[in-house]
Design an enzyme around this catalytic site. Structure first.
Site, PDB file in Angstrom:
ATOM      1  N   ASP A  89       0.833  -1.204   0.000  1.00  0.00           N
ATOM      2  CA  ASP A  89       0.000   0.000   0.000  1.00  0.00           C
ATOM      3  C   ASP A  89       0.870   1.258   0.000  1.00  0.00           C
ATOM      4  O   ASP A  89       2.083   1.199   0.215  1.00  0.00           O
ATOM      5  CB  ASP A  89      -1.013  -0.006   1.155  1.00  0.00           C
ATOM      6  CG  ASP A  89      -0.369   0.076   2.523  1.00  0.00           C
ATOM      7  OD1 ASP A  89       0.399   1.022   2.761  1.00  0.00           O
ATOM      8  OD2 ASP A  89      -0.659  -0.780   3.371  1.00  0.00           O
ATOM      9  N   LYS A  90       0.252   2.376  -0.252  1.00  0.00           N
ATOM     10  CA  LYS A  90       0.981   3.626  -0.495  1.00  0.00           C
ATOM     11  C   LYS A  90       1.916   3.987   0.645  1.00  0.00           C
ATOM     12  O   LYS A  90       3.028   4.488   0.423  1.00  0.00           O
ATOM     13  CB  LYS A  90      -0.018   4.757  -0.750  1.00  0.00           C
ATOM     14  CG  LYS A  90       0.612   6.083  -1.124  1.00  0.00           C
ATOM     15  CD  LYS A  90      -0.444   7.122  -1.451  1.00  0.00           C
ATOM     16  CE  LYS A  90       0.186   8.453  -1.860  1.00  0.00           C
ATOM     17  NZ  LYS A  90      -0.838   9.476  -2.194  1.00  0.00           N
TER      18      LYS A  90
END
Length: 232
Positions: A99-100
């Site tokens: 994820d980011k």
């Protein structure tokens, strides 16, 4: 891949000579005269001055130490996407995702055959993380994580229990966790179940591939030994 690069990488001629052929309108793609700005697709048929270009694509395996803020998508429409960040000259794609806000090891390749081997749940491939949380870790917290955690699954509208896993405390605020599952934001959700918030999450291993000393934001090719280990 840009047309002139495609022609030259096939060994037919140099890139400069390929540009001359394109300018002279002696390059056809799917029977139509092509321009310098054309990007060759996988199923295109390219001819240069009447000669069919055969292009053997070399398999590429890259490991990246992904920094925070980079999004694991191949879509050029998404800003801060991983392909723009790596800026590799040929078509590759990320294997799985982080994820980011998660950093660390991610693989990129043009070899679709390894994706299922690494990502299918039933193959139980290990992925290892260093996790830092916002308050002091207790023995009970480590035991609870190790035993499996009931986390809410919004798709099923029910709770999913995570598999038992190996968790080793490193200091008051961090621990090492090894998973063979890949549920969405799994570690963050497991910690939140016990009122802990993850402040840093770094993946340091995928199967036999170790992040090691690779600097954040840098990438390198996998060694032959590492590639062989992935395919076992």
């Amino acid at each position: 891949m840009r047309l002139n690069q495609y022609i030259s990488s096939s060994g037919f001629c140099s890139r400069r000579q390929a540009e001359r052929y394109i300018t002279a309108e002696k390059v056809l793609v799917n029977g139509i005269v092509a321009s310098h700005v054309y990007f060759v697709q996988d199923d295109d048929q390219v001819e240069v001055d009447g000669h069919r270009i055969t292009h053997t694509v070399e398999t590429v395996y890259i490991m990246l130490n992904k920094p925070r803020g980079i999004i694991c998508t191949a879509s050029p429409a998404v800003s801060d996407n991983i392909l723009d960040f790596v800026s590799y000259p040929e078509r590759i794609f990320p294997v799985g995702r982080l994820d980011k806000e998660t950093e660390g090891l991610i693989l990129l390749t043009n070899d679709g055959s390894i994706v299922n081997a690494l990502m299918r749940v039933e193959n139980n491939q290990e992925k290892e993380y260093i996790v830092t949380v916002d308050r002091i870790i207790t023995d009970e917290f480590i035991t609870n994580l190790s035993s499996g955690v009931d986390i809410y699954n919004p798709k099923k509208k029910d709770y999913t229990r995570t598999n038992p896993c190996r968790v080793i405390q490193l200091d008051e605020y961090s621990f090492r966790m090894t998973l063979s599952q890949g549920l969405n934001r799994q570690i963050r959700r497991m910690c939140r179940r016990y009122q802990y918030t993850v402040t840093r999450l770094q993946r340091v291993r995928i199967k036999n591939i170790q992040l090691g000393s690779l600097e954040r934001g840098h990438w390198r090719y996998l060694t032959d030994e590492e590639i062989a280990g992935l395919k076992v």
